[in-house]
Scaffold this motif. Structure first.
Motif, PDB file in Angstrom:
ATOM      1  N   THR A   1     -11.272   1.878   1.286  1.00 44.45           N
ATOM      2  CA  THR A   1      -9.869   1.987   0.850  1.00 44.45           C
ATOM      3  C   THR A   1      -9.317   3.074   1.187  1.00 44.45           C
ATOM      4  O   THR A   1      -8.528   3.350   1.320  1.00 44.45           O
ATOM      5  CB  THR A   1     -10.082   2.189  -0.707  1.00 44.45           C
ATOM      6  N   SER A   2     -10.266   4.701   1.599  1.00 43.66           N
ATOM      7  CA  SER A   2      -9.376   5.906   1.971  1.00 43.66           C
ATOM      8  C   SER A   2      -8.994   5.910   3.310  1.00 43.66           C
ATOM      9  O   SER A   2      -8.012   6.402   3.239  1.00 43.66           O
ATOM     10  CB  SER A   2     -10.798   6.768   1.806  1.00 43.66           C
ATOM     11  N   GLU A   3      -9.366   4.847   4.403  1.00 38.98           N
ATOM     12  CA  GLU A   3      -8.600   4.798   5.695  1.00 38.98           C
ATOM     13  C   GLU A   3      -7.447   3.968   5.345  1.00 38.98           C
ATOM     14  O   GLU A   3      -6.016   4.543   6.425  1.00 38.98           O
ATOM     15  CB  GLU A   3      -9.425   3.768   6.838  1.00 38.98           C
ATOM     16  N   ALA A   4      -7.224   2.703   4.476  1.00 41.58           N
ATOM     17  CA  ALA A   4      -6.032   1.982   4.319  1.00 41.58           C
ATOM     18  C   ALA A   4      -5.008   3.423   3.547  1.00 41.58           C
ATOM     19  O   ALA A   4      -4.157   3.275   3.696  1.00 41.58           O
ATOM     20  CB  ALA A   4      -6.197   0.707   3.547  1.00 41.58           C
ATOM     21  N   ASN A   5      -5.199   4.184   2.482  1.00 42.80           N
ATOM     22  CA  ASN A   5      -4.548   4.545   1.851  1.00 42.80           C
ATOM     23  C   ASN A   5      -3.383   6.171   3.068  1.00 42.80           C
ATOM     24  O   ASN A   5      -2.347   6.067   2.929  1.00 42.80           O
ATOM     25  CB  ASN A   5      -4.907   6.030   0.957  1.00 42.80           C
ATOM     26  N   ASP A   6      -4.901   6.414   4.072  1.00 37.08           N
ATOM     27  CA  ASP A   6      -4.262   7.889   5.093  1.00 37.08           C
ATOM     28  C   ASP A   6      -3.201   6.475   5.781  1.00 37.08           C
ATOM     29  O   ASP A   6      -2.443   7.527   6.751  1.00 37.08           O
ATOM     30  CB  ASP A   6      -5.516   7.622   5.760  1.00 37.08           C
TER      31      ASP A   6
ATOM     32  N   LEU B   1      -1.408   4.279   5.233  1.00 38.23           N
ATOM     33  CA  LEU B   1       0.098   4.084   4.707  1.00 38.23           C
ATOM     34  C   LEU B   1       0.990   4.615   4.686  1.00 38.23           C
ATOM     35  O   LEU B   1       1.398   5.174   4.713  1.00 38.23           O
ATOM     36  CB  LEU B   1      -0.396   2.922   3.196  1.00 38.23           C
ATOM     37  N   LEU B   2      -0.283   6.378   4.402  1.00 37.88           N
ATOM     38  CA  LEU B   2       1.019   6.977   3.947  1.00 37.88           C
ATOM     39  C   LEU B   2       1.371   7.862   5.531  1.00 37.88           C
ATOM     40  O   LEU B   2       2.446   8.853   5.179  1.00 37.88           O
ATOM     41  CB  LEU B   2      -0.533   8.724   3.386  1.00 37.88           C
TER      42      LEU B   2
END
Length: 392
Positions: free
Chosen positions: A3-8, A10-11
Motif C-alpha cells: 500500500t505504501s509503495e502504491a501511495n508513493d 501515485l503521488l
C-alpha cells in the motif's frame, strides 16, 4: 506492491506536471501501473444512456441494460465477475459527484481489499480528469454520440448542466429527448450552500430560433441568480431579456427554489404544466396545481399583475417532478396518451422499489421512446428532485 509503495507511486504521478498533458489512454495506463493494477479499461455512457462506450481499449460497447457493467452504472455500486480470459473483473461506477459518467473495468488475477481500494481511487481520479477535460476535448463528445447532432441541439446542449447534481440533502436529475434533434426544451439546476435552483422550460417552435429562445432564457436565469436575485426578480429579468433581445418569442417555464434546511419550496409557473408531488409512494393530487401566469417574454408585458410566487413545505423524502408537455402527449403502444397519471404511476413504482432517482428518469424516458419507435412528436424533458432530510 504494498500500500505504501502504491501511495508513493501515485503521488509521484500526480506531482509530475507531465500528467496534465497525457491523453486518456496514457493516463489510465500510468495510473494503473502506479497503483499496481494489471489492466484497466474506461467506459463512458453514451448520450442516451443506452451503451457504455470503451475509451481506452479496443472493445465493443456494452449495453447498460442486461450487463454486469451496466448494473454497476445503474446502481452506482461495485460489481465483480470472473473474466472470460481468466482472473477477475471488477466494475467500478465512475461518478462526478452525483452525476454518472460511466464505469471502470479493472482486470486482476485475484482481487483483494487493497486492489479494490486502489480501483476505487483510480475511478475517482479518472472521473475528475474527464470532468475537467471534456468541456474542451471533442474526443469525449464524439465517442459518446451515436448519431449526427442537429445544429439547434448542438447549441442548446452547450448550455445544459450535468444530468444529475446533489449533496446529502437533495438530489436533482433530468433527461431530455430526442437527444439529437431537440428544439426548444431545456432544463437547469444548480446548488448553493442553502438552496437548490431548478428550471424547466419549453420555447415556442422547433427550430434554431426556439433553441436560441431557450438559451437566452437560461443565460438570463443564471445571470440573475448569480447576482443574488430573489425569485420574483429573477423571473422579471428573464422576461425583460426575452422582450429586449427576442421580442417576438416566448417560452413557458417553471422556475423554483428549494430551501435545503427547511424544505420550503417556492416556484413561479409561467404558462407551463404544473409540477407534481410524490409523497410516501403516492401522488398527492393537485398539490402544486395553481393558476398559471402568462409565458415568459412578450406576453408577460401584457399581464395586468406581477408574477405570482407560490410556496409549500416539503417533507423529507418528497419527490417533485417537472416536465414538458411532450411527456404527457407521448402515446403508449396502444396509441393512448401517456397522460399525467401513467407518468406519475411509473415514477411511484420505481420509487417504491428503491430505485435511484437518476435511474428512474433514465428508464422512464426510454420507456416513452420505445413506445414511439424511437421518435417523439415533441421534445420531452423530465426533471425530478428529492429532498432527503432536514439539515442536521
Amino acid at each position: 506492491m504494498s500500500t505504501s509503495e502504491a501511495n508513493d507511486a501515485l503521488l509521484e504521478f500526480l506531482a509530475d506536471p507531465g500528467h496534465l498533458t497525457l491523453d486518456l489512454a496514457g493516463a489510465v495506463a500510468r495510473c494503473s501501473k502506479a497503483l499496481g493494477l494489471q489492466h484497466a479499461v474506461l467506459y463512458l455512457v453514451d448520450l442516451q444512456q443506452r451503451h457504455l462506450v470503451p475509451q481506452t481499449d479496443v472493445a465493443s460497447p456494452i449495453p447498460v441494460d442486461g450487463s454486469l457493467a451496466g448494473w454497476a452504472y445503474r446502481t452506482q455500486a461495485l460489481r465483480v465477475e470472473e473474466s472470460e480470459a481468466g482472473g477477475i473483473t471488477a466494475w467500478f461506477p465512475l461518478l462526478d459527484g452525483a452525476e454518472r459518467l460511466g464505469v471502470l473495468a479493472v482486470h486482476q488475477t485475484a482481487l483483494t481489499s487493497s486492489s479494490l481500494s486502489r480501483g476505487r481511487a483510480l475511478a475517482s481520479l479518472l472521473a475528475m480528469m474527464i470532468t475537467s477535460k471534456r468541456a474542451y476535448e471533442d474526443s469525449y463528445v464524439r465517442r459518446t454520440r451515436t448519431q449526427r447532432m442537429h445544429l439547434p441541439s448542438e447549441m442548446l446542449r452547450a448550455f445544459l448542466p450535468p444530468r444529475t447534481i446533489g449533496n446529502a440533502q437533495v438530489v436533482s436529475t433530468a433527461v431530455l429527448e430526442p437527444a439529437y434533434e431537440i428544439g426548444g426544451d431545456a432544463f437547469d439546476h444548480s446548488l448553493t450552500e442553502t438552496t437548490l435552483h431548478v428550471t424547466v422550460l419549453d420555447s415556442m417552435g422547433h427550430d434554431l430560433a426556439s433553441g436560441l429562445t431557450s438559451a437566452v432564457s437560461l443565460a438570463a436565469c443564471r445571470n440573475a441568480r448569480r447576482n443574488g436575485a430573489d425569485l420574483p426578480e429573477l423571473v422579471e429579468i428573464v422576461d425583460e431579456a426575452l422582450s429586449r433581445w427576442l421580442p417576438d418569442k416566448f417560452c413557458t417555464a417553471v422556475i423554483a427554489q428549494l430551501d435545503l434546511a427547511t424544505g420550503l419550496l417556492r416556484w413561479c409557473n409561467c404558462g407551463h404544466p404544473p409540477p407534481i408531488l410524490i409523497r410516501d409512494d403516492r401522488l398527492i393530487t393537485d398539490a402544486m396545481e395553481r393558476d398559471a401566469d402568462p409565458p415568459m417574454g412578450m406576453p408577460s408585458l401584457l399581464a395586468a399583475r406581477p408574477r405570482r410566487i407560490h410556496e409549500m413545505s416539503l417533507e423529507p423524502g418528497d419527490r417533485v417532478l417537472m416536465y414538458t408537455d411532450g411527456v404527457t402527449e407521448a402515446r403508449t403502444r396502444e396509441a393512448e396518451l401517456m397522460g399525467l397519471e401513467r407518468f406519475a404511476d411509473y415514477v411511484i413504482r420505481a420509487t417504491a422499489g428503491g430505485e435511484l432517482a437518476p435511474e428512474s428518469m433514465r428508464r422512464l424516458i426510454h420507456s416513452i421512446l420505445d413506445t414511439q419507435e424511437g421518435r417523439l412528436r415533441d421534445d420531452a424533458t423530465l426533471l425530478m428532485f428529492e429532498w432527503r432530510h432536514r439539515a442536521g
